[in-house]
Structure formats: C-alpha cells, structure tokens
Design a protein around this motif. Structure first.
Motif, PDB file in Angstrom:
ATOM      1  N   CYS A 195      40.580 -56.853 -90.048  1.00 61.45           N
ATOM      2  CA  CYS A 195      41.010 -57.264 -92.022  1.00 61.45           C
ATOM      3  C   CYS A 195      39.119 -56.717 -92.350  1.00 61.45           C
ATOM      4  CB  CYS A 195      40.224 -58.918 -91.802  1.00 61.45           C
ATOM      5  SG  CYS A 195      39.280 -59.533 -91.328  1.00 61.45           S
ATOM      6  N   GLY A 196      38.309 -55.889 -91.745  1.00 64.05           N
ATOM      7  CA  GLY A 196      37.274 -54.963 -92.098  1.00 64.05           C
ATOM      8  C   GLY A 196      36.240 -56.253 -92.447  1.00 64.05           C
ATOM      9  N   LYS A 197      36.412 -57.657 -91.797  1.00 62.68           N
ATOM     10  CA  LYS A 197      35.040 -58.347 -92.294  1.00 62.68           C
ATOM     11  C   LYS A 197      34.337 -58.239 -91.665  1.00 62.68           C
ATOM     12  CE  LYS A 197      37.595 -62.393 -94.615  1.00 62.68           C
ATOM     13  NZ  LYS A 197      38.132 -63.558 -93.870  1.00 62.68           N
ATOM     14  N   CYS A 217      43.674 -62.019 -86.866  1.00 62.58           N
ATOM     15  CA  CYS A 217      44.376 -60.307 -87.078  1.00 62.58           C
ATOM     16  C   CYS A 217      44.057 -59.776 -84.916  1.00 62.58           C
ATOM     17  CB  CYS A 217      42.361 -60.296 -87.073  1.00 62.58           C
ATOM     18  SG  CYS A 217      41.691 -60.528 -88.666  1.00 62.58           S
ATOM     19  N   ARG A 228      32.050 -54.733 -87.719  1.00 66.24           N
ATOM     20  CA  ARG A 228      33.569 -55.384 -88.641  1.00 66.24           C
ATOM     21  C   ARG A 228      34.647 -55.324 -87.416  1.00 66.24           C
ATOM     22  NH1 ARG A 228      32.036 -55.461 -93.580  1.00 66.24           N
ATOM     23  NH2 ARG A 228      30.571 -55.087 -94.462  1.00 66.24           N
ATOM     24  N   CYS A 229      35.619 -56.159 -87.977  1.00 59.87           N
ATOM     25  CA  CYS A 229      36.957 -56.705 -87.446  1.00 59.87           C
ATOM     26  C   CYS A 229      37.669 -54.764 -87.352  1.00 59.87           C
ATOM     27  CB  CYS A 229      37.657 -57.763 -88.251  1.00 59.87           C
ATOM     28  SG  CYS A 229      38.924 -58.427 -87.880  1.00 59.87           S
ATOM     29  N   LYS A 230      37.736 -54.844 -86.623  1.00 60.98           N
ATOM     30  CA  LYS A 230      39.300 -53.653 -86.376  1.00 60.98           C
ATOM     31  C   LYS A 230      40.299 -54.222 -87.404  1.00 60.98           C
ATOM     32  CE  LYS A 230      41.567 -51.064 -83.990  1.00 60.98           C
ATOM     33  NZ  LYS A 230      42.184 -51.024 -82.227  1.00 60.98           N
TER      34      LYS A 230
END
Length: 86
Positions: A15-17, A37, A11-13
C-alpha cells in the motif's frame, strides 16, 4: 535482484504506507504493514486459537512467542546462541 527488507525498507510494498513507524506496528515478511497487504489471513488474537508453532508455554500458560521485526531487534544473547536457527 534481492528485495530490500525492513529496517532499510521504509514503505509497505503493498500500500505504500510507512513501515514500522512505531515499535508496536507489525512488519510482515520484512515487506508489508498488514496481513491484507501481505495476502495472509488475519492473525489469532488469543494464544489458544493460534497454531502451535506460534505459541510457547511460559510459567504454565500458553502464550504467543516473542516476535522480532528484524534481526537487529533480537537480543545479542539469543543471536549468538548456536542452538537457535535463523
């Protein structure tokens, strides 16, 4: 403690996508899914507009350097070459 990087990080740090879901999806700094991000400027779309450390000359044309999202994607012949820096 050290950060977990792509491909272990899913997961992206920012946005969480999902991170690197498709092969063409960018992975920035091993932590982020988009320049927004990561707090970076948007990348150039033409090689002529990019900084020179991002481009190389192939067959007489200025093109972007190949980008690898993680060390596992680097071809074995390149990763074993002692002249290449990490």
């Amino acid at each position: 403690m050290a950060e977990v990087l792509f491909p272990k990080r899913q997961r992206c740090k920012g946005c969480g996508k999902g991170l690197g879901l498709r092969p063409q999806d960018p992975v920035l700094l091993g932590l982020y899914c988009a320049p927004r991000c990561a707090g970076m400027a948007n990348p150039a779309f033409r090689a002529e507009d990019a900084p020179r450390e991002c481009t190389t000359t192939r067959e007489g044309k200025k093109v972007f350097k190949r980008r690898y999202r993680c060390e596992d994607e680097i071809p074995h012949r390149l990763s074993e070459d002692p002249s290449m820096s990490s």
